[in-house]
Design a protein around this motif. Sequence first.
Motif, mmCIF file in Angstrom:
data_model
loop_
_atom_site.group_PDB
_atom_site.id
_atom_site.type_symbol
_atom_site.label_atom_id
_atom_site.label_comp_id
_atom_site.label_asym_id
_atom_site.label_seq_id
_atom_site.Cartn_x
_atom_site.Cartn_y
_atom_site.Cartn_z
ATOM 1 N N MET A 1 0.892 -1.123 -0.026
ATOM 2 C CA MET A 1 -0.021 0.094 -0.057
ATOM 3 C C MET A 1 1.016 1.357 0.035
ATOM 4 S SD MET A 1 -3.311 -0.757 -0.328
ATOM 5 C CE MET A 1 -3.852 1.062 0.180
ATOM 6 N N GLU A 2 1.960 1.118 0.664
ATOM 7 C CA GLU A 2 2.856 2.328 0.874
ATOM 8 C C GLU A 2 3.294 2.701 -0.573
ATOM 9 O OE1 GLU A 2 6.665 3.372 3.544
ATOM 10 O OE2 GLU A 2 4.939 2.246 4.468
ATOM 11 N N ILE A 3 3.934 1.534 -1.249
ATOM 12 C CA ILE A 3 4.346 1.721 -2.565
ATOM 13 C C ILE A 3 3.306 2.168 -3.516
ATOM 14 C CG2 ILE A 3 5.213 0.541 -4.743
ATOM 15 C CD1 ILE A 3 6.658 -1.507 -2.665
ATOM 16 N N ALA A 4 2.313 1.689 -3.589
ATOM 17 C CA ALA A 4 1.129 2.251 -4.324
ATOM 18 C C ALA A 4 0.695 3.457 -4.168
ATOM 19 C CB ALA A 4 -0.052 1.483 -4.098
ATOM 20 N N ARG A 5 0.750 4.060 -2.873
ATOM 21 C CA ARG A 5 0.380 5.483 -2.535
ATOM 22 C C ARG A 5 1.420 6.382 -3.295
ATOM 23 N NH1 ARG A 5 -0.836 3.316 2.845
ATOM 24 N NH2 ARG A 5 -3.300 3.342 2.943
ATOM 25 N N ALA A 6 2.766 5.779 -2.986
ATOM 26 C CA ALA A 6 3.862 6.733 -3.574
ATOM 27 C C ALA A 6 3.908 7.002 -5.192
ATOM 28 C CB ALA A 6 5.301 6.100 -3.164
ATOM 29 N N ILE A 7 3.526 5.838 -5.578
ATOM 30 C CA ILE A 7 3.165 5.981 -7.340
ATOM 31 C C ILE A 7 1.993 6.891 -7.660
ATOM 32 C CG2 ILE A 7 2.609 4.642 -9.193
ATOM 33 C CD1 ILE A 7 3.819 1.981 -8.021
ATOM 34 N N LEU A 8 0.835 6.825 -6.757
ATOM 35 C CA LEU A 8 -0.250 7.668 -7.033
ATOM 36 C C LEU A 8 0.271 9.313 -6.875
ATOM 37 C CD1 LEU A 8 -3.029 5.465 -5.699
ATOM 38 C CD2 LEU A 8 -2.744 6.176 -8.185
ATOM 39 N N ALA A 9 0.888 9.214 -5.855
ATOM 40 C CA ALA A 9 1.284 10.745 -5.657
ATOM 41 C C ALA A 9 2.240 11.084 -6.419
ATOM 42 C CB ALA A 9 2.111 10.765 -4.093
ATOM 43 N N ALA A 10 3.428 10.469 -7.040
ATOM 44 C CA ALA A 10 4.194 10.934 -8.051
ATOM 45 C C ALA A 10 3.604 11.336 -9.228
ATOM 46 C CB ALA A 10 5.265 9.996 -8.112
ATOM 47 N N GLU A 11 2.665 10.354 -9.562
ATOM 48 C CA GLU A 11 1.745 10.518 -10.944
ATOM 49 C C GLU A 11 0.909 11.983 -10.763
ATOM 50 O OE1 GLU A 11 0.049 10.145 -14.563
ATOM 51 O OE2 GLU A 11 1.797 9.046 -13.517
ATOM 52 N N ALA A 12 0.351 12.390 -9.667
ATOM 53 C CA ALA A 12 -0.547 13.279 -9.366
ATOM 54 C C ALA A 12 0.524 14.531 -9.454
ATOM 55 C CB ALA A 12 -1.120 13.462 -8.076
ATOM 56 N N VAL A 13 1.628 14.622 -9.156
ATOM 57 C CA VAL A 13 2.720 15.677 -9.108
ATOM 58 C C VAL A 13 2.745 15.818 -10.643
ATOM 59 C CG1 VAL A 13 4.958 16.483 -8.714
ATOM 60 C CG2 VAL A 13 3.652 15.365 -6.794
ATOM 61 N N LYS A 14 3.091 14.859 -11.465
ATOM 62 C CA LYS A 14 3.434 14.862 -12.919
ATOM 63 C C LYS A 14 2.468 15.424 -13.726
ATOM 64 C CE LYS A 14 4.913 12.008 -16.810
ATOM 65 N NZ LYS A 14 3.868 12.425 -17.592
ATOM 66 N N ARG A 15 1.277 14.997 -13.410
ATOM 67 C CA ARG A 15 -0.067 15.581 -14.064
ATOM 68 C C ARG A 15 -0.141 17.120 -13.979
ATOM 69 N NH1 ARG A 15 -4.142 10.901 -12.195
ATOM 70 N NH2 ARG A 15 -3.304 9.043 -13.276
ATOM 71 N N SER A 16 0.122 17.582 -12.733
ATOM 72 C CA SER A 16 -0.052 18.846 -12.351
ATOM 73 C C SER A 16 1.139 19.576 -13.030
ATOM 74 C CB SER A 16 -0.072 19.030 -10.822
ATOM 75 O OG SER A 16 -0.245 20.366 -10.360
ATOM 76 N N ALA A 17 2.289 19.227 -12.880
ATOM 77 C CA ALA A 17 3.324 19.806 -13.676
ATOM 78 C C ALA A 17 3.247 19.925 -15.132
ATOM 79 C CB ALA A 17 4.727 19.031 -13.288
ATOM 80 N N ASP A 18 2.529 18.868 -15.619
ATOM 81 C CA ASP A 18 2.441 19.041 -17.346
ATOM 82 C C ASP A 18 1.470 20.348 -17.416
ATOM 83 O OD1 ASP A 18 3.941 16.919 -17.985
ATOM 84 O OD2 ASP A 18 2.233 15.533 -17.929
ATOM 85 N N HIS A 19 0.409 20.217 -16.647
ATOM 86 C CA HIS A 19 -0.641 21.452 -16.926
ATOM 87 C C HIS A 19 0.239 22.927 -16.456
ATOM 88 C CE1 HIS A 19 -3.425 24.589 -15.382
ATOM 89 N NE2 HIS A 19 -4.330 23.908 -16.258
ATOM 90 N N GLN A 20 1.063 22.797 -15.580
ATOM 91 C CA GLN A 20 1.799 24.033 -15.241
ATOM 92 C C GLN A 20 2.716 24.430 -16.309
ATOM 93 O OE1 GLN A 20 4.062 23.761 -11.570
ATOM 94 N NE2 GLN A 20 4.716 25.931 -11.350
ATOM 95 N N GLN A 21 3.271 23.403 -16.873
ATOM 96 C CA GLN A 21 4.298 23.607 -18.201
ATOM 97 C C GLN A 21 3.444 24.339 -19.455
ATOM 98 O OE1 GLN A 21 5.868 20.607 -20.647
ATOM 99 N NE2 GLN A 21 7.770 21.404 -20.582
ATOM 100 N N LEU A 22 2.134 23.594 -19.769
ATOM 101 C CA LEU A 22 1.275 23.950 -20.907
ATOM 102 C C LEU A 22 0.850 25.257 -20.862
ATOM 103 C CD1 LEU A 22 -0.701 20.703 -21.959
ATOM 104 C CD2 LEU A 22 1.207 21.644 -22.940
#
Length: 326
Positions: A1-22
């Motif tokens: 569960m800890e690994i899954a949460r870390a993956i989801l958290a990193a994915e959320a940061v990447k999605r937001s960063a893509d928006h911030q760059q666009l």
Amino acid sequence: MEIARAILAAEAVKRSADHQQLRPIAELDDPRELALLSRIPPGMARLKLEQSAALARLPVLGELMRAGLLDLDRFEVVRKWTQNLDTTQAQTVGAGLAGAAELNSKELRAETDRLICLVDPSGAERRHVRAIERSSAVSYQSMPDGMALLTAHLDVVPARAIFDQVDADAETLAEDGRTWGEKQVDVFVDRALGKGRPVTVRTDVTVSAKTLLGLTEEPGYIPGVGPVDAATAREIAAQGEWDRVCQVPGCTRPAMQCEIDHARGFASGGGTDACNLGPLCRMHHYLKTIGLYRFTREMDGVRHWTTPLGFVYTTRPRPITEPEPP
């Protein structure tokens, strides 16, 4: 569960960063500048500009990206599917996709199709004609291990007919150890080139004199393909001309398709010699000529390309072979 949460958290940061760059990219409004700034091909820079502009057409999906709930790949699905709608229609489709975060790309594509039919039920033919005008193309991409990806973006009817014909031809081939994929490719090549007909396509290669004479096995270089082994380079060179590419950083247009340019203008005292001449593709030559971009070349071949924003990109001529040991 800890690994899954870390993956989801990193994915959320990447999605937001893509928006911030666009968001600011649309203000740049120059794919050439963006390509140099981000070290990406011009085609990818144009795509990023289109994605940035689509944030205003698809504000609901843009907000989902900003919140880290929707990735750029799924946003691109909707952008591409709605690119031939007008702004109001696209916004209406986007508003109907508030639950896009819960859909995978295939589900999202199907739901987008359904909404487009509701928003513009009588516009299918108009959108199709517009799509043909805007998107029809054949592209080539070099792949690892001597392979390539040849892509045709075309009307669905002939595309399906070509695919079915390839399958039908492959079915007639004898069992000779080839895989089904190999058979498909073989009949496709036969159909495209015309089996038994002479091939008149020209391939250009840059190769050193030492390699050409067989004194070294340094690879040659084919524009748009990359390095090729010495034997292949010699074989191609025996059949045609040797070329370089446009001198502008990131441009791989073969010199045979370029125009010869005086780095320092002839009228300003620039000599017509090897130290001052070099190939620029038509687009970059035009941009230099009108003064939008500036190009200079030093005596040792070092080149400087200055963009409208004042960034300077410097490249050095790459040797065809490795330098001799001291």
